[in-house]
Enzyme design. Structure first.
Site, PDB file in Angstrom:
ATOM      1  N   GLU A 175      -1.077  14.331   2.333  1.00 53.11           N
ATOM      2  CA  GLU A 175       0.042  14.945   3.064  1.00 53.11           C
ATOM      3  C   GLU A 175       1.245  14.006   3.113  1.00 53.11           C
ATOM      4  OE1 GLU A 175       0.538  12.880   5.817  1.00 53.11           O
ATOM      5  OE2 GLU A 175      -1.361  11.943   5.250  1.00 53.11           O
ATOM      6  N   GLU A 318      -0.892  10.241   2.617  1.00 52.36           N
ATOM      7  CA  GLU A 318      -0.565  10.693   1.262  1.00 52.36           C
ATOM      8  C   GLU A 318      -1.794  11.135   0.467  1.00 52.36           C
ATOM      9  OE1 GLU A 318       1.540   7.773  -0.986  1.00 52.36           O
ATOM     10  OE2 GLU A 318       3.133   7.508   0.492  1.00 52.36           O
TER      11      GLU A 318
END
Length: 351
Positions: A175, A318
Site C-alpha cells: 500500500e 509498500e
C-alpha cells in the site's frame, strides 16, 4: 456488491488431503523431524492452497494499492500528503523500496490508484481504479459510503483476478497512503474493542501532537461514526481507507482463485482482518511475512492467529516485507521438489 458476493461464494477451504500428503513427504525427507522449521509448514500450506504436492510459484506479483486519507487534515502525521502521489508515480519506475526488494525474485509490481487525492497521468504505468479522491475526514463523519467501501474491495478483486488470469501464481499485498496507520488503528480498535492508544504507533511520522493526540483523533472518529464491530464493511466505510479495502479484495480474490497471498506488515494485516471477517476461510491462504514495528501489528496478527516469519524491525510498508518473504517461499518449494526422501536416497545410492 455482486462481484464481492460471487467472490465470497467461491472461497473454499484448502485441500486437506493434499496437505496430509505434503506433510508425509516433508516428514520423509532426509533430515531430522521438524529440522527445517517454518519452511516445512510453509511447504505444506502451499500444497494445501494449490492442490499440488510440488507447488509452482514462479510468477509473482506485488499489488500496491494507493489512496489518500481525509483524516490527514487533523495533523496525525508530519509527512506532506503529496508524498502519496510522488511515491505512487515512483512504483512503475522501480524506484521504491518494494521495487528494489521485488527484483530479487523478478516479481512484478502492480500499482493501483484506488483513491489518490489527485488525478494521475494516464501514461504513468499506474492502473487508474479511483473510487474517490481520498477518503473523507473520519473525525468529522464517515470516511466513505458503504457503496464506496464495497467498490474499493471489488477493485482489489478485479486487479488480483486479472493478474491470476495472466499467469500469476503468487500474490503480495502492499500500500501507499500518507496517514494510513490512523485508519488501520481505528479499524483494529473497533474489531478488538480496545482503546486506540493501545494500537496506535508512530507510523511513517507522527504529527506534532504525538501518539496520544493521534489516538484521541481515532477515539473521536469512532465515537462519532459508531461503526458496527460485527460488520466489516461498516467498519471499513466509517473509519477505514480505500487502499485497505483494495488489499482486502486482493486477499479475497487470491483465496477464490486458490493462489497464496503474502501480506506485508500492519496495514496489510488490517486488510487481512477485514477479509477474514468477510470470509474466515481466507486465513488459510494468507502467508504473513514480517512483524511490523507498529504496536498494533502483533495484536492484529494474534486476532488472525497467524505468526509472521520475519522479525526485521521494518515499518516501511509498500509491501516491502512481503516481497522480502518471496525467496523463503521459493526455498520451501525447492525443498519439496529437490530434496530427496530417505527412501529415494537409498534407491539412488544402491544403483
Amino acid at each position: 456488491m455482486e462481484l464481492l458476493q460471487q467472490t465470497l461464494q467461491q472461497i473454499q477451504a484448502v485441500d486437506q488431503d493434499m496437505m496430509v500428503k505434503a506433510r508425509e513427504r516433508v516428514d520423509a525427507l532426509s533430515k531430522p523431524p521438524q529440522s527445517l522449521g517454518k519452511l516445512e509448514s510453509l511447504a505444506v500450506q502451499l500444497s494445501g492452497i494449490t492442490g499440488e504436492l510440488f507447488p509452482n510459484i514462479d510468477q509473482k506479483a506485488m499489488i500496491v494499492m494507493a489512496g489518500d486519507h481525509g483524516v490527514y487534515e487533523e495533523g496525525v502525521t508530519n509527512n506532506p500528503q503529496n508524498v502519496t502521489v510522488f511515491q505512487t508515480l515512483s512504483f512503475p519506475k522501480g524506484l521504491t523500496g518494494v521495487c528494489a526488494i521485488a527484483k530479487i525474485t523478478n516479481a512484478k509490481v502492480v500499482t493501483v490508484d484506488v483513491g489518490v487525492k489527485e488525478d494521475l497521468p494516464t501514461d504513468a504505468g499506474v492502473l487508474i481504479k479511483k473510487v474517490k479522491y481520498g477518503t473523507d475526514n473520519m473525525a468529522k463523519g464517515p470516511a466513505m459510503t458503504r457503496e464506496e467501501a464495497i467498490r474499493s474491495i471489488e477493485v482489489g478483486i478485479e486487479v488480483a483476478t486479472e493478474q491470476v488470469k495472466n499467469g500469476i501464481n503468487l500474490l503480495g499485498t502492499g500500500e501507499m497512503g500518507i496517514g494510513n496507520t490512523t485508519p488501520s488503528a481505528a479499524i483494529l480498535s473497533v474489531i478488538h474493542n480496545c482503546d486506540p492508544l493501545k494500537v496506535t504507533g508512530f507510523g511513517a511520522g507522527v504529527g506534532a501532537g504525538g501518539i496520544e493526540y493521534k489516538a484521541e483523533v481515532i477515539r473521536k472518529a469512532i465515537a462519532l461514526n459508531k461503526p458496527n464491530p460485527q460488520d466489516p464493511i461498516d467498519i471499513l466505510a466509517k473509519v477505514g481507507g480505500l487502499e485497505i479495502g483494495g488489499m482486502a479484495g486482493v486477499i479475497l480474490a487470491a483465496a477464490a482463485n486458490r493462489v497464496p497471498v503474502v501480506i506485508d506488515g500492519y496495514i496489510s494485516t488490517i486488510a487481512a482482518l477485514i477479509a477474514y471477517k468477510l470470509e474466515p476461510n481466507v486465513k488459510e491462504y494468507i502467508i504473513p511475512s514480517h512483524m511490523s514495528e507498529e504496536p498494533g501489528a502483533k495484536i492484529a496478527a494474534q486476532l488472525l492467529d497467524i505468526e509472521p516469519m520475519l522479525q526485521m524491525n521494518m515499518r516501511l510498508g509498500e509491501g516491502s516485507g512481503a516481497a522480502l518473504a518471496f525467496p523463503i517461499l521459493d526455498a520451501a518449494c525447492s525443498m519439496m521438489k529437490n530434496m530427496a526422501t530417505l527412501e529415494e536416497s537409498m534407491l539412488l545410492l544402491s544403483k
